[in-house]
Design an enzyme around this catalytic site. Structure first.
Site, short mmCIF file in Angstrom:
data_model
loop_
_atom_site.label_atom_id
_atom_site.label_comp_id
_atom_site.label_asym_id
_atom_site.label_seq_id
_atom_site.Cartn_x
_atom_site.Cartn_y
_atom_site.Cartn_z
N ASP A 142 -2.80 10.71 -2.20
CA ASP A 142 -2.85 9.70 -3.26
C ASP A 142 -3.06 10.33 -4.63
O ASP A 142 -2.74 9.72 -5.64
CB ASP A 142 -3.97 8.71 -2.97
CG ASP A 142 -3.59 7.75 -1.86
OD1 ASP A 142 -3.22 6.61 -2.17
OD2 ASP A 142 -3.65 8.15 -0.68
N GLN B 74 -4.15 1.92 9.82
CA GLN B 74 -2.78 2.05 9.30
C GLN B 74 -1.89 2.89 10.20
O GLN B 74 -0.69 2.70 10.24
CB GLN B 74 -2.80 2.65 7.88
CG GLN B 74 -3.41 1.74 6.83
CD GLN B 74 -4.86 2.09 6.56
OE1 GLN B 74 -5.60 2.49 7.47
NE2 GLN B 74 -5.29 1.95 5.31
N ARG C 152 0.85 -1.19 0.00
CA ARG C 152 0.00 0.00 0.00
C ARG C 152 0.88 1.24 0.00
O ARG C 152 2.10 1.16 0.11
CB ARG C 152 -0.95 0.00 1.21
CG ARG C 152 -0.25 -0.35 2.51
CD ARG C 152 -0.90 0.25 3.71
NE ARG C 152 -0.88 1.70 3.69
CZ ARG C 152 0.20 2.43 4.00
NH1 ARG C 152 1.35 1.86 4.32
NH2 ARG C 152 0.12 3.74 3.97
N GLY C 153 0.23 2.40 -0.09
CA GLY C 153 0.95 3.66 -0.23
C GLY C 153 1.05 3.98 -1.71
O GLY C 153 1.55 3.16 -2.50
N ALA C 154 0.57 5.15 -2.11
CA ALA C 154 0.52 5.49 -3.54
C ALA C 154 1.88 5.33 -4.23
O ALA C 154 1.96 4.73 -5.31
CB ALA C 154 -0.02 6.90 -3.71
N ARG D 69 -5.94 0.37 -8.32
CA ARG D 69 -6.15 1.34 -7.23
C ARG D 69 -6.55 2.65 -7.88
O ARG D 69 -5.71 3.52 -8.16
CB ARG D 69 -4.85 1.49 -6.44
CG ARG D 69 -4.98 2.16 -5.09
CD ARG D 69 -5.58 1.22 -4.05
NE ARG D 69 -5.39 1.76 -2.70
CZ ARG D 69 -6.24 1.52 -1.71
NH1 ARG D 69 -7.29 0.78 -1.91
NH2 ARG D 69 -6.02 2.01 -0.51
N ASN E 137 -6.75 11.79 0.00
CA ASN E 137 -5.90 11.04 0.91
C ASN E 137 -6.80 10.10 1.71
O ASN E 137 -8.02 10.10 1.57
CB ASN E 137 -5.13 11.99 1.83
CG ASN E 137 -4.02 11.29 2.59
OD1 ASN E 137 -3.24 10.55 2.00
ND2 ASN E 137 -3.92 11.52 3.89
N LYS E 138 -6.18 9.29 2.55
CA LYS E 138 -6.93 8.33 3.36
C LYS E 138 -8.11 9.02 4.05
O LYS E 138 -7.98 10.12 4.57
CB LYS E 138 -6.01 7.68 4.39
CG LYS E 138 -6.67 6.66 5.28
CD LYS E 138 -7.38 5.56 4.50
CE LYS E 138 -6.44 4.81 3.58
NZ LYS E 138 -7.16 3.76 2.79
#
Length: 342
Positions: free
Chosen positions: A227, A186, A49-51, A86, A237-238
């Site tokens: 992201d 997270q 995970r993580g852009a 994604r 973003n999240k």
């Protein structure tokens, strides 16, 4: 392809490995990845995970498949499948577009070199982001973060957490308030794991406790990742980031978005054009991880579960990128659009 080693992804002795982030912090399991289907499943399960990192991981996989003899048609289809895995994260799309461009040369060596370059560039981007961001802060800063934006989200030191790591390296002793980050934790699982691993002072709190900290003057600034950043400065973003931005704005606490230039989507005019991924309602009805599963809501409960939200540029104090730090006036005058020309 040469060996490439990072905290959460590595290519070593001809095999691609992914650190299973779903199992952290209690288990550190490295999973082999040797197919597009496996990578897509890992992305959707947030094992990777993580852009920035999913772009890096997908690129390394395509290069690996090329070295294993996959033909051009298979690689092109693989790139397109990964590109759609994604939908909010534009870094993945940029990486796949670069790999597709290399494929046009019909040269496996070019594809491998592009993947290696994407990996190494991400490390350099993180370093430049950290240098730029650290220049904003003095010693003893109390910084609040959301989700995970460190070595688990990039090939390098991270984005928002990368700034914090740099402050620690400079002897400025920051303290980090860590948002738990519902529904998949997270912050609670990953950011605390990182900060403990690197000896950085931190305190964990639930997302809905951040307002108290901001109200009571216990936060000097908020640093979050992204992201996708639209060319007007709006960013995804999240989920929970927008609420945090509103709270910071009300309490007059500086709020910074921290990301590489590869997160900017100049074709996206504003935040209304950013696609938002909707995830399985089971993530809100309960929780699961290396510790097992717990359900606290009836299985037939209707659930709203966007993976991301969009924060408008008007709530942002500054955009910390590898290319510099941008104010609202600079963003309004087209600073992000100019990045494409550069």
């Amino acid at each position: 392809m040469k060996d490439l080693l990072a905290t959460s992804v590595k290519y070593e002795q001809g095999r691609l490995w992914v650190l299973d982030q779903h199992a952290l912090p209690h288990q550190e399991n490295w999973l082999p990845c040797d197919s597009v289907d496996a990578m897509v499943a890992m992305i959707k399960a947030l094992q990777i995970r993580g852009a920035p990192l999913i772009g890096v991981g997908a690129s390394l996989l395509l290069a690996h498949l090329a070295e294993q003899g996959a033909d051009r048609e298979q690689l092109e289809q693989g790139a397109l499948t990964l590109r759609a895995a994604r939908p909010t994260a534009v870094n993945l799309m940029h990486c796949m577009d670069r790999m597709l461009t290399s494929l046009k040369q019909n040269d496996r060596v070019a594809l491998v070199r592009t993947a290696e370059a994407i990996f190494e560039e991400d490390i350099k981007l993180c370093n430049r982001i950290a240098e730029n961001g650290a220049a904003l802060f003095g010693s003893g800063q109390r910084l609040l973060t959301h989700c995970n934006t460190g070595r688990l989200a990039t090939a390098g030191a991270g984005t928002a957490l990368g700034v914090i790591y740099k402050l620690a390296e400079q002897g400025k002793a920051p303290h980090v308030w860590v948002d738990e980050t519902r529904p998949l934790l997270q912050g609670g699982r990953l950011t605390t794991w990182e900060l403990a691993k690197y000896g950085i002072s931190h305190t964990l709190q639930c997302d809905n406790m951040a307002g108290i900290l901001l109200r009571d003057g216990k936060v000097d600034a908020v640093l979050v990742g992204a992201d996708r950043i639209a060319r007007n400065g709006d960013f995804a973003n999240k989920v929970g980031t927008y609420s945090l931005a509103v709270l910071a704005h009300f309490h007059k606490v500086p709020f910074y978005v921290v990301a590489p230039y590869t997160t900017v989507d100049v074709d996206c005019a504003d935040g209304t054009q950013i696609p938002i991924e909707q995830r399985d309602g089971a993530e809100v009805q309960g929780v699961s991880g290396s510790f097992g599963s717990v359900e606290w809501a009836p299985a037939d409960t209707e659930v709203f579960n966007p993976a991301f939200d969009v924060t408008p540029a008007a709530l942002v104090t500054g955009w910390i990128l590898d290319t510099g730090i941008y104010s609202q006036d600079e963003i309004r005058n087209g600073a992000l659009l100019a990045l494409e020309a550069a």
